[in-house]
Motif scaffolding. Structure first.
Motif, short mmCIF file in Angstrom:
data_model
loop_
_atom_site.label_atom_id
_atom_site.label_comp_id
_atom_site.label_asym_id
_atom_site.label_seq_id
_atom_site.Cartn_x
_atom_site.Cartn_y
_atom_site.Cartn_z
N LEU A 28 3.75 6.71 14.63
CA LEU A 28 3.32 5.38 15.04
C LEU A 28 1.93 5.11 14.50
O LEU A 28 0.99 5.87 14.77
CB LEU A 28 3.30 5.26 16.57
N THR A 30 -1.30 3.14 14.71
CA THR A 30 -2.01 2.37 15.72
C THR A 30 -3.43 2.09 15.25
O THR A 30 -3.86 2.58 14.21
CB THR A 30 -2.07 3.14 17.05
N LYS A 34 -0.75 -4.70 14.13
CA LYS A 34 0.40 -4.45 14.98
C LYS A 34 0.87 -3.00 14.81
O LYS A 34 0.95 -2.50 13.70
CB LYS A 34 1.53 -5.41 14.60
N THR A 35 1.16 -2.33 15.92
CA THR A 35 1.68 -0.97 15.87
C THR A 35 3.03 -0.98 15.14
O THR A 35 3.86 -1.85 15.37
CB THR A 35 1.86 -0.39 17.28
N ARG A 36 3.19 -0.03 14.21
CA ARG A 36 4.45 0.08 13.49
C ARG A 36 4.78 1.54 13.27
O ARG A 36 3.95 2.42 13.49
CB ARG A 36 4.40 -0.68 12.16
N GLU A 37 6.00 1.79 12.83
CA GLU A 37 6.47 3.16 12.63
C GLU A 37 6.68 3.44 11.15
O GLU A 37 7.20 2.59 10.42
CB GLU A 37 7.79 3.33 13.39
N ARG A 53 1.23 2.85 2.94
CA ARG A 53 1.89 2.02 1.94
C ARG A 53 1.93 2.83 0.66
O ARG A 53 1.20 3.82 0.52
CB ARG A 53 1.15 0.71 1.74
#
Length: 95
Positions: A28, A30, A34-37, A53
């Motif tokens: 995750l 953070t 926005k929190t993303r996986e 990325r």
């Protein structure tokens, strides 16, 4: 429960892992935004950098909103960013 990685600045290319991960583990992201996986592509210890990325060979790598190094090979999203695929610019002396 997934391990987290902290993104310090929104423009950064890497996040710092808060715990160890194995290839295929969910991480995750953070901190900023926005929190993303992201799925880890390699085994990595806590405290190491995870690409959030794709990073191209010879591209400058950002952390803390500043250039910390340059990729010496292509690095996929979720890849381990370390001495095997980048070199640091902070420690280099220019004459």
């Amino acid at each position: 429960m997934p391990v987290t990685a902290i993104l310090i600045r929104a423009q950064d290319h890497v996040a710092t892992l808060t715990g160890p991960v194995a290839a295929g583990d969910a991480v995750l992201i953070t901190g900023q935004g926005k929190t993303r996986e992201i799925i880890a592509r390699n085994d990595m210890p806590a405290g190491h950098k995870l690409a959030i990325r794709p990073i191209q060979e010879h591209e400058q790598i950002l952390k803390y909103g500043e250039v910390i190094g340059e990729a010496t090979a292509d690095i996929a999203e979720g890849g381990h960013v370390h001495t095997h695929n980048c070199w640091g610019v902070k420690a280099r002396r220019h004459s």
